[in-house]
Design a protein around this motif. Structure first.
Motif, short mmCIF file in Angstrom:
data_model
loop_
_atom_site.label_atom_id
_atom_site.label_comp_id
_atom_site.label_asym_id
_atom_site.label_seq_id
_atom_site.Cartn_x
_atom_site.Cartn_y
_atom_site.Cartn_z
N ASP A 189 0.83 -1.21 0.00
CA ASP A 189 0.00 0.00 0.00
C ASP A 189 0.87 1.26 0.00
O ASP A 189 0.60 2.22 -0.73
CB ASP A 189 -0.93 0.02 1.22
N VAL A 190 1.90 1.24 0.83
CA VAL A 190 2.79 2.40 0.93
C VAL A 190 3.55 2.63 -0.37
O VAL A 190 3.73 3.76 -0.82
CB VAL A 190 3.79 2.23 2.10
N LEU A 191 4.00 1.53 -0.99
CA LEU A 191 4.78 1.61 -2.22
C LEU A 191 3.96 1.16 -3.43
O LEU A 191 4.47 0.49 -4.32
CB LEU A 191 6.04 0.76 -2.09
N ARG A 192 2.69 1.55 -3.44
CA ARG A 192 1.83 1.22 -4.58
C ARG A 192 2.38 1.89 -5.83
O ARG A 192 2.68 3.07 -5.84
CB ARG A 192 0.40 1.69 -4.30
N VAL A 193 2.50 1.12 -6.90
CA VAL A 193 3.13 1.62 -8.12
C VAL A 193 2.11 2.27 -9.05
O VAL A 193 2.32 3.37 -9.56
CB VAL A 193 3.86 0.47 -8.86
N GLU A 194 0.98 1.61 -9.26
CA GLU A 194 0.02 2.08 -10.25
C GLU A 194 -1.08 2.93 -9.64
O GLU A 194 -1.25 2.98 -8.42
CB GLU A 194 -0.61 0.87 -10.97
N GLY A 195 -1.83 3.59 -10.51
CA GLY A 195 -3.00 4.35 -10.07
C GLY A 195 -2.66 5.75 -9.62
O GLY A 195 -1.49 6.11 -9.40
N GLU A 196 -3.70 6.55 -9.45
CA GLU A 196 -3.51 7.94 -9.02
C GLU A 196 -2.89 7.98 -7.63
O GLU A 196 -3.36 7.32 -6.70
CB GLU A 196 -4.86 8.66 -9.03
N GLY A 197 -1.84 8.75 -7.49
CA GLY A 197 -1.13 8.83 -6.22
C GLY A 197 -0.07 7.77 -6.05
O GLY A 197 0.69 7.81 -5.07
N GLY A 198 0.03 6.79 -6.96
CA GLY A 198 1.04 5.75 -6.88
C GLY A 198 2.42 6.29 -7.24
O GLY A 198 2.57 7.45 -7.63
N LEU A 199 3.42 5.45 -7.14
CA LEU A 199 4.80 5.87 -7.39
C LEU A 199 5.01 6.35 -8.83
O LEU A 199 5.74 7.31 -9.07
CB LEU A 199 5.77 4.73 -7.07
N SER A 200 4.39 5.67 -9.78
CA SER A 200 4.52 6.09 -11.17
C SER A 200 3.88 7.46 -11.37
O SER A 200 4.47 8.36 -11.97
CB SER A 200 3.88 5.06 -12.10
N TYR A 201 2.68 7.63 -10.86
CA TYR A 201 1.95 8.89 -10.96
C TYR A 201 2.76 10.03 -10.35
O TYR A 201 2.86 11.12 -10.93
CB TYR A 201 0.61 8.74 -10.25
N ALA A 202 3.34 9.80 -9.18
CA ALA A 202 4.03 10.86 -8.45
C ALA A 202 5.40 11.19 -9.03
O ALA A 202 5.89 12.30 -8.87
CB ALA A 202 4.18 10.46 -6.98
N SER A 203 6.03 10.22 -9.70
CA SER A 203 7.39 10.43 -10.21
C SER A 203 7.44 10.74 -11.69
O SER A 203 8.43 11.30 -12.18
CB SER A 203 8.24 9.19 -9.93
N GLY A 204 6.41 10.34 -12.43
CA GLY A 204 6.44 10.51 -13.88
C GLY A 204 7.21 9.41 -14.59
O GLY A 204 7.47 9.50 -15.79
N VAL A 205 7.58 8.37 -13.85
CA VAL A 205 8.32 7.25 -14.41
C VAL A 205 7.34 6.13 -14.76
O VAL A 205 6.42 5.86 -13.99
CB VAL A 205 9.38 6.74 -13.40
#
Length: 223
Positions: free
Chosen positions: A7-23
């Protein structure tokens, strides 16, 4: 903190790591596994690759930071809306996207700010971009941990040394009870030190457990 790592390191979805980093999602997963980001291919100009990354991040922002409509639906911002917010023209922005040439720093900063981000979001390399997000998550977790411990300490110290202690609070609870009559400016550093030592001990035990597990897996593979 008792939180779920996924949950803390969720990758996908809004607010996830990808969303927040642009990676990209898959690249985030590779970085979390400790794998290096793909280097520009042979013969690819470094400056050109940097320009392309900036343009890709702008397109990423446009695809993920959607505008809410009155009917509750969400849509992408038009080029005209983005350009107006960045102080440029829709024609120029369209040309930038088509040619893959990144904007100058002022326009890049304006585009990032339009989407509520800093210019670092557009220019950072993947590992740096993800690290920025992880550092913020770590900072937030530390602040929440300190706040929770402060609440526990205030409750325990106000209850006095003879009160019952919840075992779930761990070593900090016993330290708080033992130092209940000690002035705060003396007790707080001691409690923090005790908790720090206990945390390092837990981390070391966790590393040893992982190492034993990995060793067992290797042995099973060899067998």
């Amino acid at each position: 903190m008792g939180l779920n790592r996924d949950d803390v390191l969720r990758v996908e979805g809004e607010g996830g790591l990808s969303y927040a980093s642009g990676v990209a999602v898959e690249e985030v997963r590779e970085l979390l596994r400790g794998e290096r980001s793909a280097e520009p291919g042979q013969g690819v100009d470094v400056v050109e690759a940097r320009h392309r990354r900036v343009v890709e991040r702008i397109l990423f922002l446009r695809a993920t930071r959607l505008r809410a409509s009155a009917d509750g639906s969400r849509r992408a911002y038009s080029l005209a809306e983005i350009a107006a917010g960045a102080g440029t023209s829709a024609q120029w922005l369209d040309k930038m996207i088509k040619t893959g040439r990144a904007p100058n720093l002022d326009h890049a900063a304006g585009i990032a700010a339009f989407f509520g981000e800093k210019i670092e979001f557009l220019v950072a390399e993947p590992a740096e971009a993800l690290d920025r997000v992880l550092q913020q998550i770590h900072k937030d977790l530390l602040e929440r941990t300190v706040e929770r411990q402060d609440q526990d300490l205030r409750r325990l110290r106000s209850a006095g040394a003879a009160s019952e202690v919840d075992p779930a609070l761990g070593v900090v609870a016993y330290a708080a009870r033992a130092l209940a009559d000690v002035p705060d400016d003396t007790a707080q550093p001691l409690i923090a030190l005790i908790e720090s030592v206990a945390r390092r001990s837990r981390e070391e035990r966790a590393r040893e457990a992982r190492a034993s597990l990995e060793t067992g897996v290797v042995h099973n593979d060899v067998d």
